[in-house]
Design an enzyme around this catalytic site. Sequence first.
Site, PDB file in Angstrom:
ATOM      1  N   CYS A  45      23.686  16.940  13.419  1.00 20.15           N
ATOM      2  CA  CYS A  45      23.659  15.755  12.568  1.00 20.15           C
ATOM      3  C   CYS A  45      24.100  14.560  13.391  1.00 20.15           C
ATOM      4  O   CYS A  45      24.950  14.709  14.258  1.00 20.15           O
ATOM      5  CB  CYS A  45      24.566  15.937  11.350  1.00 20.15           C
ATOM      6  SG  CYS A  45      23.717  16.802  10.020  1.00 20.15           S
ATOM      7  N   PRO A  46      23.499  13.412  13.173  1.00 18.88           N
ATOM      8  CA  PRO A  46      22.651  13.056  12.040  1.00 18.88           C
ATOM      9  C   PRO A  46      21.154  13.245  12.272  1.00 18.88           C
ATOM     10  O   PRO A  46      20.359  12.849  11.431  1.00 18.88           O
ATOM     11  CB  PRO A  46      22.965  11.576  11.834  1.00 18.88           C
ATOM     12  CG  PRO A  46      23.161  11.077  13.240  1.00 18.88           C
ATOM     13  CD  PRO A  46      23.857  12.222  13.959  1.00 18.88           C
TER      14      PRO A  46
END
Length: 70
Positions: A9-10
């Site tokens: 992530c992201p």
Amino acid sequence: MVDARGLSCPVPVVMVQNAVKESNPKELEVLVDAKVCVENITRYASSQGYEVDVKEVDGGEFSMTLKKKA
């Protein structure tokens, strides 16, 4: 389909955001391999009007189905 396995992530969330912006799909399948990605994508998808179904497939990998609410 968005295959975000192996990405942190992201990046998986951004990939889902791009797929939603490009085609506004009624249904989108997403593959990830981290619980935090599941949580972040679920939060984003819900804010965009999607219901999210999550299934754990292969030890730590998740298949997410995002369906646009009617």
